[in-house]
Enzyme design. Structure first.
Site, mmCIF file in Angstrom:
data_model
loop_
_atom_site.group_PDB
_atom_site.id
_atom_site.type_symbol
_atom_site.label_atom_id
_atom_site.label_comp_id
_atom_site.label_asym_id
_atom_site.label_seq_id
_atom_site.Cartn_x
_atom_site.Cartn_y
_atom_site.Cartn_z
ATOM 1 N N GLU A 1 0.812 -1.231 0.000
ATOM 2 C CA GLU A 1 0.000 0.000 0.000
ATOM 3 C C GLU A 1 0.848 1.286 0.000
ATOM 4 O O GLU A 1 0.654 2.167 0.835
ATOM 5 C CB GLU A 1 -0.942 -0.005 1.214
ATOM 6 C CG GLU A 1 -1.876 -1.202 1.228
ATOM 7 C CD GLU A 1 -2.787 -1.235 2.461
ATOM 8 O OE1 GLU A 1 -2.620 -0.402 3.362
ATOM 9 O OE2 GLU A 1 -3.684 -2.105 2.498
ATOM 10 N N ASN B 1 2.073 -5.220 -3.050
ATOM 11 C CA ASN B 1 0.700 -5.615 -2.716
ATOM 12 C C ASN B 1 -0.139 -4.363 -2.442
ATOM 13 O O ASN B 1 0.303 -3.450 -1.746
ATOM 14 C CB ASN B 1 0.770 -6.482 -1.447
ATOM 15 C CG ASN B 1 -0.526 -7.193 -1.104
ATOM 16 O OD1 ASN B 1 -1.083 -7.903 -1.947
ATOM 17 N ND2 ASN B 1 -1.013 -7.025 0.120
ATOM 18 N N HIS C 1 -10.324 -6.751 -1.665
ATOM 19 C CA HIS C 1 -11.364 -6.477 -0.656
ATOM 20 C C HIS C 1 -12.553 -5.845 -1.374
ATOM 21 O O HIS C 1 -12.544 -4.653 -1.687
ATOM 22 C CB HIS C 1 -10.821 -5.539 0.424
ATOM 23 C CG HIS C 1 -9.717 -6.135 1.234
ATOM 24 N ND1 HIS C 1 -9.919 -7.243 2.056
ATOM 25 C CD2 HIS C 1 -8.400 -5.828 1.341
ATOM 26 C CE1 HIS C 1 -8.770 -7.555 2.639
ATOM 27 N NE2 HIS C 1 -7.843 -6.719 2.218
ATOM 28 N N GLU D 1 -5.847 -11.106 -0.578
ATOM 29 C CA GLU D 1 -6.650 -10.836 0.630
ATOM 30 C C GLU D 1 -8.142 -10.833 0.296
ATOM 31 O O GLU D 1 -8.888 -9.966 0.767
ATOM 32 C CB GLU D 1 -6.249 -9.483 1.245
ATOM 33 C CG GLU D 1 -4.774 -9.361 1.555
ATOM 34 C CD GLU D 1 -4.396 -8.047 2.235
ATOM 35 O OE1 GLU D 1 -5.292 -7.336 2.738
ATOM 36 O OE2 GLU D 1 -3.202 -7.723 2.265
ATOM 37 N N ASP E 1 -11.902 -10.901 0.123
ATOM 38 C CA ASP E 1 -13.158 -11.045 0.863
ATOM 39 C C ASP E 1 -14.220 -10.224 0.138
ATOM 40 O O ASP E 1 -13.906 -9.240 -0.524
ATOM 41 C CB ASP E 1 -13.056 -10.703 2.365
ATOM 42 C CG ASP E 1 -12.408 -9.372 2.683
ATOM 43 O OD1 ASP E 1 -12.397 -8.472 1.819
ATOM 44 O OD2 ASP E 1 -11.924 -9.228 3.827
HETATM 45 C C1 XIL Z 1 -5.915 -6.192 8.746
HETATM 46 C C2 XIL Z 1 -6.201 -7.360 9.678
HETATM 47 O O1 XIL Z 1 -7.125 -8.212 9.063
HETATM 48 C C3 XIL Z 1 -6.739 -6.855 11.017
HETATM 49 O O2 XIL Z 1 -6.842 -7.932 11.933
HETATM 50 C C4 XIL Z 1 -5.821 -5.778 11.573
HETATM 51 O O3 XIL Z 1 -6.397 -5.245 12.746
HETATM 52 C C5 XIL Z 1 -5.594 -4.671 10.562
HETATM 53 O O4 XIL Z 1 -5.077 -5.244 9.357
HETATM 54 N N1 XIL Z 1 -4.765 -4.654 4.002
HETATM 55 C C6 XIL Z 1 -3.738 -5.426 4.475
HETATM 56 C C7 XIL Z 1 -3.928 -6.259 5.671
HETATM 57 O O5 XIL Z 1 -2.689 -5.495 3.816
HETATM 58 O O6 XIL Z 1 -2.751 -6.431 6.403
HETATM 59 C C8 XIL Z 1 -5.031 -5.737 6.552
HETATM 60 O O7 XIL Z 1 -5.258 -6.695 7.598
HETATM 61 C C9 XIL Z 1 -6.286 -5.486 5.751
HETATM 62 C C10 XIL Z 1 -6.027 -4.472 4.675
#
Ligand code: XIL
Length: 354
Positions: A164, A205, A241, A272, A274
């Site tokens: 990020e 990422n 996401h 990641e 979801d």
């Molecule tokens: C999130 C986790 O899921 C949480 O448990 C934590 O409190 C905050 O981070 N992008 C990312 C991840 O790269 O590391 C993040 O994970 C979600 C967004």
């Protein structure tokens, strides 16, 4: 033979291991899987790894552990490999949880994605509130990458080296690293990572890259520039996401995005995934979510450069979504009671060719 859980100690925590013997009282068996064939077995012949992010349930919950090892062949630590988790102070490292996850993965035929070395978030206070010269910040960064990647050399197949680095409008994100080192921290991190573990695949990422727009363009320019300058970057992680329905990219949109980045010679992983639903979920919403999951995974399967999909959590009972996006939830493949959802079923059918 009836399989009964036997309790064993792993990494200091109590977990259940499946075994044919053992004299403990029987425990409630997990819900029956939706299909006899686990996702990981169906994904393998399609050239796909299927993974999940592992968080606070790890080694704490029997059903969780059973589903984890049965369905997934890739593992990401949801938080345990982040800077703040590993570095209680400048001189101390705390590797216990990360070690346990890497050992578990090795024992269960799972690959590990390392997440993440350089990020704006989840940094410890001793770092962010300290006063550092650029040279000191650079030394901390190099030492962190060398120590963490060095510890897991040869055991972590891919690292999110930089996470990020671009904000939502496509500008460089201000962060501890950016403020101290400027944009050069990105290239330096990749060079340090290659030196620390030459076998690991090195990823940039980020989120919101899946749809066309200024952020995608900016990250495209960033990784193109890294490649052109000979910076050792191997892949790009699309976090994935999404919101269900039109908040998930269509197959056409995702394919165009993947083709654009693959043309740079980068590997692609969905890191990641979801797909959140505005609560309460209904059968209709869950059905739409299921076809969203199938669309995303199918584009990865059809894209030669894409070889892994990691879901950001195993079940709806433990997901970052409800606290981060109030009013939204139910974003994963298993529900809060560990029952497989429609999304699981549809994905299983798709991977099985049904
Ligand atoms: C999130 C986790 O899921 C949480 O448990 C934590 O409190 C905050 O981070 N992008 C990312 C991840 O790269 O590391 C993040 O994970 C979600 C967004």
């Amino acid at each position: 033979m009836l399989l009964r859980p036997r309790r064993v100690l792993v990494g200091g925590a109590l977990v259940a291991a499946l075994t044919g013997c053992g004299g403990d009282a029987p425990v409630t068996p997990p819900p029956a899987p939706a299909s006899a064939t686990p996702l990981r077995e169906l994904a393998a012949p399609r050239g796909l790894r299927i993974g999940t992010a592992v968080g606070s349930n790890f080694s704490q919950h029997e059903t969780y552990m059973l589903i984890l090892r049965r369905e997934f062949n890739m593992l990401t630590a949801e938080n345990a490999m982040k800077f703040d988790a590993l570095r209680p102070s400048r001189s101390e490292y705390r590797f216990q949880t990360a070690d346990a996850m890497v050992d578990f993965a090795a024992a269960n035929g799972m690959q590990v994605r390392g997440h993440t070395l350089v990020w704006h978030s989840q940094l410890p206070q001793w770092l962010t509130s300290g006063t550092w010269t650029a040279d000191e910040a650079r030394a901390i960064l190099n030492e962190h990458i060398a120590t963490v990647m060095g510890r897991y050399r040869g055991r972590i197949v891919a690292w999110d080296v930089v996470n990020e680095a671009v904000d939502d409008s496509g500008r460089p994100r201000t962060s501890f690293w950016f403020n101290h080192l400027g944009r050069e921290y990105i290239g330096r991190a990749f060079h340090a990572a290659r030196a620390a573990d030459p076998q690991a695949a090195l990823f940039y990422n980020d989120y919101n890259l899946e749809f066309p727009g200024p952020k995608q363009d900016s990250v495209y320019a960033l990784v193109s520039d890294l490649k052109a300058r000979g910076v050792p970057i191997d892949g790009i992680g699309f976090q994935g996401h999404f919101q269900y329905g039109s908040g998930t990219p269509s197959r056409q949109t995702l394919r165009a995005t993947f083709d654009r980045f693959a043309a740079l010679g980068l590997r692609i992983q969905i890191t990641e995934l979801d797909i959140r639903i505005p609560l309460p979920a209904t059968p209709e919403k869950l059905e739409t979510q299921a076809s969203n999951y199938r669309d995303v995974v199918s584009v990865c399967v059809e894209t030669p450069a894409c070889d892994a999909v990691v879901v950001w959590g195993l079940h709806d009972g433990n997901s970052w979504v409800p606290s981060t996006f109030p009013g939204w939830g139910d974003a994963l493949l298993f529900d809060a009671a560990f029952n497989p959802k429609r999304a699981y079923q549809v994905l299983n059918d798709y991977l099985a060719g049904r």
